[in-house]
Each structure stands twice: as structure tokens, then as C-alpha cells.
Design an enzyme around this catalytic site. Structure first.
Site, PDB file in Angstrom:
ATOM      1  N   TRP A  26       0.821  -1.216   0.000  1.00  0.00           N
ATOM      2  CA  TRP A  26       0.000   0.000   0.000  1.00  0.00           C
ATOM      3  C   TRP A  26       0.856   1.268   0.000  1.00  0.00           C
ATOM      4  O   TRP A  26       0.342   2.367  -0.070  1.00  0.00           O
ATOM      5  CB  TRP A  26      -0.969   0.005   1.186  1.00  0.00           C
ATOM      6  CG  TRP A  26      -0.325  -0.332   2.492  1.00  0.00           C
ATOM      7  CD1 TRP A  26       0.301   0.532   3.336  1.00  0.00           C
ATOM      8  CD2 TRP A  26      -0.247  -1.625   3.097  1.00  0.00           C
ATOM      9  NE1 TRP A  26       0.767  -0.144   4.434  1.00  0.00           N
ATOM     10  CE2 TRP A  26       0.441  -1.471   4.321  1.00  0.00           C
ATOM     11  CE3 TRP A  26      -0.698  -2.900   2.738  1.00  0.00           C
ATOM     12  CZ2 TRP A  26       0.694  -2.545   5.173  1.00  0.00           C
ATOM     13  CZ3 TRP A  26      -0.442  -3.957   3.592  1.00  0.00           C
ATOM     14  CH2 TRP A  26       0.241  -3.783   4.781  1.00  0.00           C
ATOM     15  N   GLU A  39      -5.399   0.615   5.939  1.00  0.00           N
ATOM     16  CA  GLU A  39      -5.497   1.108   7.320  1.00  0.00           C
ATOM     17  C   GLU A  39      -6.563   0.349   8.109  1.00  0.00           C
ATOM     18  O   GLU A  39      -6.390   0.073   9.291  1.00  0.00           O
ATOM     19  CB  GLU A  39      -5.806   2.615   7.335  1.00  0.00           C
ATOM     20  CG  GLU A  39      -4.633   3.486   6.908  1.00  0.00           C
ATOM     21  CD  GLU A  39      -3.430   3.370   7.845  1.00  0.00           C
ATOM     22  OE1 GLU A  39      -3.610   3.050   9.030  1.00  0.00           O
ATOM     23  OE2 GLU A  39      -2.297   3.586   7.373  1.00  0.00           O
ATOM     24  N   THR A  45      -4.878  -6.162  12.683  1.00  0.00           N
ATOM     25  CA  THR A  45      -4.122  -7.267  12.087  1.00  0.00           C
ATOM     26  C   THR A  45      -2.668  -6.814  11.946  1.00  0.00           C
ATOM     27  O   THR A  45      -2.420  -5.674  11.559  1.00  0.00           O
ATOM     28  CB  THR A  45      -4.706  -7.610  10.690  1.00  0.00           C
ATOM     29  OG1 THR A  45      -6.096  -7.889  10.843  1.00  0.00           O
ATOM     30  CG2 THR A  45      -4.032  -8.808  10.073  1.00  0.00           C
ATOM     31  N   TYR A 122      -7.609   8.194  13.946  1.00  0.00           N
ATOM     32  CA  TYR A 122      -6.313   7.726  13.438  1.00  0.00           C
ATOM     33  C   TYR A 122      -6.399   7.419  11.934  1.00  0.00           C
ATOM     34  O   TYR A 122      -5.578   7.875  11.137  1.00  0.00           O
ATOM     35  CB  TYR A 122      -5.851   6.465  14.192  1.00  0.00           C
ATOM     36  CG  TYR A 122      -4.577   5.916  13.610  1.00  0.00           C
ATOM     37  CD1 TYR A 122      -3.353   6.406  14.024  1.00  0.00           C
ATOM     38  CD2 TYR A 122      -4.602   4.949  12.599  1.00  0.00           C
ATOM     39  CE1 TYR A 122      -2.172   5.950  13.459  1.00  0.00           C
ATOM     40  CE2 TYR A 122      -3.430   4.491  12.023  1.00  0.00           C
ATOM     41  CZ  TYR A 122      -2.222   4.986  12.463  1.00  0.00           C
ATOM     42  OH  TYR A 122      -1.057   4.547  11.894  1.00  0.00           O
ATOM     43  N   ASP A 140      -0.816   6.570  17.001  1.00  0.00           N
ATOM     44  CA  ASP A 140      -1.168   5.215  17.412  1.00  0.00           C
ATOM     45  C   ASP A 140      -0.209   4.781  18.527  1.00  0.00           C
ATOM     46  O   ASP A 140       0.559   5.594  19.037  1.00  0.00           O
ATOM     47  CB  ASP A 140      -1.119   4.250  16.218  1.00  0.00           C
ATOM     48  CG  ASP A 140       0.300   4.027  15.724  1.00  0.00           C
ATOM     49  OD1 ASP A 140       1.218   4.767  16.151  1.00  0.00           O
ATOM     50  OD2 ASP A 140       0.505   3.101  14.916  1.00  0.00           O
ATOM     51  N   CYS A 194      12.185   1.770  17.850  1.00  0.00           N
ATOM     52  CA  CYS A 194      11.740   2.092  19.214  1.00  0.00           C
ATOM     53  C   CYS A 194      10.613   1.122  19.569  1.00  0.00           C
ATOM     54  O   CYS A 194       9.460   1.494  19.739  1.00  0.00           O
ATOM     55  CB  CYS A 194      11.270   3.543  19.274  1.00  0.00           C
ATOM     56  SG  CYS A 194      11.032   4.108  20.963  1.00  0.00           S
ATOM     57  N   CYS A 201      18.083   1.020  21.441  1.00  0.00           N
ATOM     58  CA  CYS A 201      18.638   2.343  21.765  1.00  0.00           C
ATOM     59  C   CYS A 201      20.082   2.512  21.296  1.00  0.00           C
ATOM     60  O   CYS A 201      20.481   3.607  20.902  1.00  0.00           O
ATOM     61  CB  CYS A 201      18.560   2.601  23.263  1.00  0.00           C
ATOM     62  SG  CYS A 201      16.880   2.570  23.871  1.00  0.00           S
ATOM     63  N   CYS A 210      16.981  11.440  23.736  1.00  0.00           N
ATOM     64  CA  CYS A 210      15.843  10.712  24.299  1.00  0.00           C
ATOM     65  C   CYS A 210      15.925  10.655  25.827  1.00  0.00           C
ATOM     66  O   CYS A 210      16.825  10.035  26.389  1.00  0.00           O
ATOM     67  CB  CYS A 210      15.837   9.299  23.717  1.00  0.00           C
ATOM     68  SG  CYS A 210      14.593   8.245  24.448  1.00  0.00           S
TER      69      CYS A 210
HETATM   70  S1  SF4 Z   1      16.825   5.986  22.271  1.00  0.00           S
HETATM   71 FE1  SF4 Z   1      14.739   6.542  22.807  1.00  0.00          FE
HETATM   72  S2  SF4 Z   1      13.743   6.827  20.830  1.00  0.00           S
HETATM   73 FE2  SF4 Z   1      15.600   5.671  20.452  1.00  0.00          FE
HETATM   74  S3  SF4 Z   1      14.991   3.527  20.547  1.00  0.00           S
HETATM   75 FE3  SF4 Z   1      15.713   4.108  22.592  1.00  0.00          FE
HETATM   76  S4  SF4 Z   1      13.849   4.692  23.657  1.00  0.00           S
HETATM   77 FE4  SF4 Z   1      13.351   4.732  21.481  1.00  0.00          FE
END
Ligand code: SF4
Length: 359
Positions: A26, A39, A45, A122, A140, A194, A201, A210
């Protein structure tokens, strides 16, 4: 994190997306019909399962006109295997509505889109931003997780306060020139980088901005209260045969599987077995004595677990046939009726019908 930090985060997410974006069918189009179907499928799903269902659906109904000209039963049948059939019924209703009341043209703003059956905020934002470049963020679970972690938010994930802050911050981050692509970038970033649980991270381009990561809170944010408990329901189905035919019942009312077909049902409390009286209530026929009982099949819905057992029986000689609420179907035609996946599984296992080929 205002001004230049937001710009830096935005450009890093865009750069990440250029390298890591998922190749999904899509994404090869900006046609609102295809965006909408994808969507709706993805509402409940997973992407990996949704691809096959999406291709099957758009191959059977390639455009809005074809979908609007179909029957609801045909749409439900094509939808079979995805569950949450309200989505299919709403797709059909919306296709008919757009054809009749909008000259067959999808509205282009979230305000208009949310008026259509089955389109929440959404989905409206996704269609408007991807198909029409309307500057609105899609929010979301992925986006909530990314933003809550980036900004170190420790409120409950369902709290109104958190929701409001996230709306403001995602709007601030949104790429105004290409909002649809940015929204898709956020979806992929949340699904691949994430992620829930333990995010990636160490390889994340945002790790120096972050707050959750900088304070070692990435596995605790977003925070959530305990989940709602599953309701267990015990369905006992009577597979009542009669000269190569079987009896089916169409579900109605405000319950799961609305408009799908099933065998005559006795729903019982846990640990209680149906008796002749239960089968009489389900069929209008007294003295039914099942000859064979299946294993128990389990099927999990969002807040319910269904435990289903199937009892094979024939109509006792000399008795009248079941009442008008049941339909008599040739065994080999069961597969042409829209059925819950649970019943399709039983049919495939039991050889009651050549269901694998039909379904
Ligand atoms: S650093 Fe922060 S934004 Fe990046 S993956 Fe880790 S928790 Fe998610």
C-alpha cells in the site's frame, strides 16, 4: 525540546526512514481507496499477516466502485480469516455511502473522513495525510511510545493529560511538506527501532536526545495500568446433519460475529454440559442425543476467549425439522457462507466439509 531540537529529531527520523522503510504494497500508491483498505486491515491485524489479506481484498475489490457493487455477504466472505468483522461491514457501508453521497470521491479532510462508518481519528489522519498531504499526525501506539520515551513522560498511557501532550508534540514534530511520509516513518520507527519491551537504543539516531534512554527508563515508558481481564465463554455447537445437509444459524444482536453463520449454539457456564433441553432451545427439536463430541477449540478475541466444543448429531426419526431461524445447507456448500475462523478450523479438522478447498 522546542525549535531546533524538534527539527533535528524530525530530520533524523526522516533519514532513518530513507534507509529502513518497509516495502509494503500500500506504499506504492497514494490512492485513498487503497490507503483506506490497508489502514482498516491494520487496525487489528499485524503488518506481516495484513499484506496477504490486503492483496486478496484489493484483487477481489480493486476499487471503491467494485466494493460498493458487491453484497455484504461477499465482502464478509473475502474478509474471512481476519476476524473483527465489523471492519468489513463498515468498509462495505462506507463504499456504498461514498458512491451514493460523495460522487464516488473520498473526502480529503480528517473532519469529513471521521463521519464515515469505521473511520476513527487515526484512520482519518492516515488517509488525509498519505493520500492528500493534509498536515495531521497519526497517533497510534507506536507514536505514543516514541514520543513518551523521547520526552520522558511517566503518566499512564491512557491518561487524558498524556494524550493531549502527545497530540501537541507530534504536531510540532510533523513534517508539514510531506506529512504522510513522516507519519509512515513514525510507524516504521516504532515497529522496528523504538519497539515495545527492549528498544534498539544503542543504534538509535535519537539516543542523545531521548529522555527515557538518558535516564535508563526506556523499558518502563510508556507506563500502563493492568490490562482488562479476558472473559471466558463456553460455546457448545450442535452439528446437526440430515441427508447430506447441515443446519446453520445466522448470528444477530449486539455480540461478537454479527451476521456470520454458525451451528446451533448452546452457550453454557464454565464446567456445565448441554443436555437435551439445551439442544431443544437451540433447535426446537426434542430428544437430540449427540453421537460424537470434538476436542475443545480455543479462540481469543480482544477481551474474550471462546472455548468451543462441537457435538455431531442427526435429527431423531419422526421428528419435525428445526424452526425458521436455522437454514439447511448442503454439507459441501458450508464454505460459501461467512463463518467465524473457529468454525472453519473445526470443519477443516473434522472433514465435515471439504472446507480447505472451499474456504
Ligand atoms: S533511544 Fe529513545 S527513541 Fe531511540 S529507541 Fe531508545 S527509547 Fe526509542
Amino acid at each position: 525540546m522546542k525549535g531546533s531540537v524538534s527539527e533535528t529529531i524530525r530530520s533524523k527520523i526522516k533519514a532513518w526512514y530513507r534507509k529502513n522503510r518497509r516495502d509494503l504494497p500500500w506504499r506504492k500508491t497514494s490512492d485513498p481507496y487503497h490507503i483506506w483498505v490497508s489502514e482498516i486491515i491494520l487496525q487489528q491485524t499485524r503488518v506481516s499477516q495484513g499484506i496477504g489479506h490486503y492483496l486478496k481484498f484489493v484483487s477481489r475489490f480493486p476499487d471503491l466502485k467494485t466494493l460498493a457493487a458487491a453484497t455484504e455477504e461477499d465482502v464478509l466472505k473475502t474478509w474471512q480469516g481476519m476476524g473483527y468483522y465489523t471492519r468489513a461491514r463498515n468498509l462495505y457501508k462506507t463504499a456504498v455511502l461514498i458512491t451514493n453521497s460523495y460522487n464516488g470521491i473520498f473526502p480529503g479532510t480528517p473532519e469529513e473522513l471521521v463521519k464515515l462508518p469505521g473511520i476513527g481519528s487515526y484512520t482519518a489522519a492516515a488517509i488525509a495525510s498519505i493520500a492528500y498531504r493534509y498536515p495531521v499526525p497519526t497517533i497510534d501506539a507506536n507514536v505514543i511510545r516514541i514520543i513518551a520515551r523521547l520526552y520522558g513522560m511517566q503518566q499512564d498511557i491512557h491518561s487524558v493529560g498524556l494524550k493531549k501532550k502527545i497530540e501537541t508534540l507530534t504536531m510540532e514534530l510533523l513534517d508539514q511538506e510531506n506529512p504522510g511520509e513522516f507519519n509512515q516513518a513514525m510507524m516504521d520507527f516504532g515497529s522496528l527501532q523504538c519497539t515495545p519491551g527492549v528498544p534498539g537504543c544503542s543504534s538509535c539516531p535519537l539516543n542523545q536526545y531521548c529522555k527515557a534512554h538518558l535516564t535508563g527508563m526506556e523499558d518502563k515508558i510508556p507506563m500502563r495500568k493492568e490490562k482488562k481481564k479476558l472473559q471466558h465463554r463456553y460455546f457448545h455447537y450442535l452439528v446437526l446433519t440430515d441427508h447430506g445437509h447441515v443446519w446453520l444459524h445466522k448470528r444477530t444482536g449486539n455480540d461478537i460475529w454479527h451476521s456470520l453463520y454458525e451451528f446451533p449454539l448452546a452457550e453454557m457456564p464454565a464446567g456445565k454440559q448441554p443436555d437435551a433441553e439445551s439442544w431443544y432451545k437451540a433447535t426446537g427439536i426434542p430428544d437430540i442425543q449427540p453421537e460424537k463430541i470434538s476436542k475443545t477449540y480455543r479462540h481469543t478475541l480482544s477481551h474474550q476467549m471462546i472455548h468451543a466444543t462441537f457435538y455431531q448429531a442427526t435429527i431423531p426419526p419422526g421428528h419435525k425439522q428445526p424452526g425458521d431461524e436455522l437454514v439447511r445447507v448442503p454439507v459441501q456448500s458450508i464454505g460459501t457462507y461467512p463463518l467465524p475462523v473457529l468454525i472453519a478450523r473445526y470443519l477443516a479438522d473434522s472433514g465435515t466439509a471439504d472446507y480447505r478447498q472451499k474456504g
